[in-house]
Motif scaffolding. Structure first.
Motif, PDB file in Angstrom:
ATOM      1  N   ASP A 166      49.255  33.837  35.198  1.00 35.60           N
ATOM      2  CA  ASP A 166      49.554  35.262  34.770  1.00 35.60           C
ATOM      3  C   ASP A 166      50.726  35.096  33.973  1.00 35.60           C
ATOM      4  O   ASP A 166      52.147  35.178  34.310  1.00 35.60           O
ATOM      5  CB  ASP A 166      49.895  36.012  36.003  1.00 35.60           C
ATOM      6  CG  ASP A 166      50.142  37.623  35.797  1.00 35.60           C
ATOM      7  OD1 ASP A 166      50.099  37.973  34.531  1.00 35.60           O
ATOM      8  OD2 ASP A 166      50.196  38.122  36.940  1.00 35.60           O
ATOM      9  N   GLY A 248      40.804  35.492  29.092  1.00 34.68           N
ATOM     10  CA  GLY A 248      40.682  36.151  30.177  1.00 34.68           C
ATOM     11  C   GLY A 248      40.968  35.377  31.334  1.00 34.68           C
ATOM     12  O   GLY A 248      41.647  34.495  31.597  1.00 34.68           O
ATOM     13  N   GLU A 249      40.386  35.639  32.630  1.00 37.33           N
ATOM     14  CA  GLU A 249      40.166  34.833  33.613  1.00 37.33           C
ATOM     15  C   GLU A 249      39.296  33.464  33.443  1.00 37.33           C
ATOM     16  O   GLU A 249      39.484  32.390  34.215  1.00 37.33           O
ATOM     17  CB  GLU A 249      39.354  35.531  34.688  1.00 37.33           C
ATOM     18  CG  GLU A 249      40.314  36.700  35.485  1.00 37.33           C
ATOM     19  CD  GLU A 249      41.538  36.181  36.136  1.00 37.33           C
ATOM     20  OE1 GLU A 249      41.499  35.261  36.763  1.00 37.33           O
ATOM     21  OE2 GLU A 249      42.479  36.673  35.586  1.00 37.33           O
ATOM     22  N   CYS A 253      36.852  32.798  36.808  1.00 39.88           N
ATOM     23  CA  CYS A 253      36.057  34.098  36.974  1.00 39.88           C
ATOM     24  C   CYS A 253      34.843  33.723  37.819  1.00 39.88           C
ATOM     25  O   CYS A 253      34.211  34.510  38.600  1.00 39.88           O
ATOM     26  CB  CYS A 253      35.809  34.827  35.988  1.00 39.88           C
ATOM     27  SG  CYS A 253      34.619  34.268  34.863  1.00 39.88           S
ATOM     28  N   SER A 256      34.527  34.467  41.601  1.00 41.29           N
ATOM     29  CA  SER A 256      34.753  35.714  41.972  1.00 41.29           C
ATOM     30  C   SER A 256      33.419  36.628  42.055  1.00 41.29           C
ATOM     31  O   SER A 256      32.434  36.247  41.206  1.00 41.29           O
ATOM     32  CB  SER A 256      35.895  36.646  40.947  1.00 41.29           C
ATOM     33  OG  SER A 256      36.896  36.032  40.948  1.00 41.29           O
ATOM     34  N   GLN A 260      35.109  42.125  42.313  1.00 43.51           N
ATOM     35  CA  GLN A 260      36.452  41.681  42.175  1.00 43.51           C
ATOM     36  C   GLN A 260      36.753  41.608  40.625  1.00 43.51           C
ATOM     37  O   GLN A 260      38.082  41.610  40.439  1.00 43.51           O
ATOM     38  CB  GLN A 260      36.563  40.427  42.874  1.00 43.51           C
ATOM     39  CG  GLN A 260      36.289  40.234  44.311  1.00 43.51           C
ATOM     40  CD  GLN A 260      36.326  39.204  44.973  1.00 43.51           C
ATOM     41  OE1 GLN A 260      35.606  37.782  44.643  1.00 43.51           O
ATOM     42  NE2 GLN A 260      36.869  38.753  46.069  1.00 43.51           N
ATOM     43  N   GLN A 261      35.773  41.272  40.026  1.00 43.99           N
ATOM     44  CA  GLN A 261      36.253  40.855  38.399  1.00 43.99           C
ATOM     45  C   GLN A 261      36.178  42.058  37.515  1.00 43.99           C
ATOM     46  O   GLN A 261      36.898  41.909  36.642  1.00 43.99           O
ATOM     47  CB  GLN A 261      35.178  39.726  38.142  1.00 43.99           C
ATOM     48  CG  GLN A 261      35.515  38.990  36.780  1.00 43.99           C
ATOM     49  CD  GLN A 261      36.655  38.202  36.760  1.00 43.99           C
ATOM     50  OE1 GLN A 261      36.971  37.726  37.859  1.00 43.99           O
ATOM     51  NE2 GLN A 261      37.221  37.775  35.634  1.00 43.99           N
ATOM     52  N   ASP A 263      36.852  45.202  35.404  1.00 44.45           N
ATOM     53  CA  ASP A 263      38.080  46.008  35.032  1.00 44.45           C
ATOM     54  C   ASP A 263      37.676  47.483  35.140  1.00 44.45           C
ATOM     55  O   ASP A 263      36.768  47.978  34.401  1.00 44.45           O
ATOM     56  CB  ASP A 263      38.312  45.544  33.744  1.00 44.45           C
ATOM     57  CG  ASP A 263      39.100  44.006  33.718  1.00 44.45           C
ATOM     58  OD1 ASP A 263      39.577  43.636  34.644  1.00 44.45           O
ATOM     59  OD2 ASP A 263      38.515  43.481  32.674  1.00 44.45           O
ATOM     60  N   SER A 276      42.682  46.643  35.547  1.00 47.25           N
ATOM     61  CA  SER A 276      43.218  45.320  35.560  1.00 47.25           C
ATOM     62  C   SER A 276      42.740  44.749  34.397  1.00 47.25           C
ATOM     63  O   SER A 276      42.205  45.437  33.354  1.00 47.25           O
ATOM     64  CB  SER A 276      42.157  44.386  36.512  1.00 47.25           C
ATOM     65  OG  SER A 276      40.981  44.893  36.434  1.00 47.25           O
ATOM     66  N   HIS A 278      40.976  41.289  33.437  1.00 50.08           N
ATOM     67  CA  HIS A 278      40.226  39.990  33.899  1.00 50.08           C
ATOM     68  C   HIS A 278      39.684  39.558  32.597  1.00 50.08           C
ATOM     69  O   HIS A 278      39.285  38.525  32.375  1.00 50.08           O
ATOM     70  CB  HIS A 278      39.244  40.269  35.004  1.00 50.08           C
ATOM     71  CG  HIS A 278      39.890  40.365  36.235  1.00 50.08           C
ATOM     72  ND1 HIS A 278      40.920  39.695  36.976  1.00 50.08           N
ATOM     73  CD2 HIS A 278      39.682  41.613  37.095  1.00 50.08           C
ATOM     74  CE1 HIS A 278      41.476  40.281  38.172  1.00 50.08           C
ATOM     75  NE2 HIS A 278      40.674  41.293  38.186  1.00 50.08           N
ATOM     76  N   SER A 279      38.927  40.813  31.727  1.00 44.53           N
ATOM     77  CA  SER A 279      38.236  40.629  30.405  1.00 44.53           C
ATOM     78  C   SER A 279      39.122  39.938  29.550  1.00 44.53           C
ATOM     79  O   SER A 279      38.478  39.206  28.508  1.00 44.53           O
ATOM     80  CB  SER A 279      37.455  41.643  29.895  1.00 44.53           C
ATOM     81  OG  SER A 279      36.879  42.399  31.058  1.00 44.53           O
TER      82      SER A 279
END
Length: 360
Positions: A166, A248-249, A253, A256, A260-261, A263, A276, A278-279
């Protein structure tokens, strides 16, 4: 051999590691942009060899000379030609590599494809060629900062020493505060020690660079064969020693679930954001206005100062112990190259977006 990057904002490069100069031509630079020479030179200084004890000892000033396209401190809209002279070559260091192939280097593939190669420093396959990318990237940054877009890359992993994924946990303004270009001082110290140990062994080590783009507007990127993340991936994988790209993740990902993933969209006074990211700021190949962030994996530098078995150009078994001045870890000097390629890719696709926008 293709030597041009981009569609509307383009960079064409020339030169070899041990030739007279490295250079290029930038076309598509908008007219009237203030050309900050101090900034452009500072970008080259971040990439230049000999800048610290953990980089190659080759000592080059890497002073850029502009030949065209700039008048009275501003871009004219004409092609910008430039050169950076090579002044500190030790070509004799490579004499023992003339007829043998360095393991995992481009020596064999260049010879196989073209029937000839410049063995001095790798010639066109040398990381020194990225000088031109840093000049082009610096010019692109001058345009992007006028529209509020910033690009920051940093060393996030060397060997098994890794930061948290992060990027928001770190002060990215501190990247230039240490020679590893890592925003975590404690981790930077450990990375520096590891690189020094590897260098003392005549070996090399790889790692990961993270890059963050802030301020990119919504709508940049093409939905089919010009997806913005694909363009960025191609730009990054075109850098010497780059072996992996995730946005992104990324690969994280896969563990997940969609719940959860995903946005989730939200609106604040009519302005749509996601709760969020994640993308990584790109959805459907098009920027969504959030931060764009990605990671690039770099392998250990191929040329090591240890004896290795190999073969010569005739296929005979041989032994090579390379000489010369080489980086034990490419990461610190690759950080500005990642930024440069990102800047050119983003600007090019903003220009494409503006050129194809439908007016009602």
């Amino acid at each position: 051999m293709r030597n041009t990057f981009g569609n509307l904002f383009t960079l064409t490069t020339f030169g070899e590691s041990h030739g007279p100069a490295i250079g290029g031509v930038v076309d598509g630079m908008p007219a009237g942009v203030d050309i900050d020479m101090d900034f452009i030179q500072s970008e080259l200084n971040r990439r230049r060899p000999g800048q610290s004890k953990i980089t190659t000892a080759r000592n080059e000033p890497d002073q850029v000379e502009f030949l065209s396209g700039v008048f009275e401190g501003k871009s004219t809209g004409c092609p910008i030609g430039f050169v950076v002279r090579n002044t500190n070559q030790h070509s004799n260091d490579y004499d023992n590599m003339r007829s043998v192939f360095r393991p995992s280097h481009a020596d064999f593939t260049y010879t196989s494809k073209y029937g000839i190669r410049d063995h001095r420093g790798g010639g066109r396959s040398s990381a020194r060629i990225t000088i031109s990318r840093c000049v082009g990237g610096a010019l692109a940054k001058l345009v992007l900062r006028k529209i509020g877009i910033s690009i920051t890359a940093y060393t996030s992993q060397v060997g098994d020493i890794a930061l948290d994924r992060d990027y928001r946990k770190y002060d990215l303004s501190s990247v230039e505060s240490n020679i590893v270009r890592c925003p975590d001082a404690e981790a930077a110290t450990r990375m520096e020690h590891l690189i020094s140990e590897v260098k003392a062994d005549g070996d090399t080590i790889g790692g990961i660079i993270t890059c963050v783009v802030k301020g990119c507007p919504v709508g940049v990127g093409e939905p089919e064969f010009g997806k913005l993340h694909a363009v960025l991936g191609a730009a990054m994988l075109g850098i010497n020693a780059a072996k992996g790209f995730e946005i992104g993740e990324g690969f994280n990902c896969v563990t997940s679930r969609g719940s959860q993933q995903n946005d989730i969209f939200t609106s604040n006074n009519g302005k749509i954001h996601t709760t969020s990211n994640h993308s990584g700021g790109i959805q459907g190949g098009i920027s969504n206005g959030e931060d764009i962030y990605f990671r690039v994996a770099f392998k250990p530098v191929a040329t090591i100062l240890q004896e290795q078995p190999t073969v010569d150009k005739d296929g005979n078994n041989a032994t090579l112990c390379a000489r010369g001045r080489h980086d034990p870890c490419v990461l610190p000097r690759a950080v500005p190259v990642v930024e440069a390629m990102t800047a050119m890719a983003i600007l090019d696709y903003i220009m494409l977006n503006n050129s194809t926008a439908v007016q009602y």
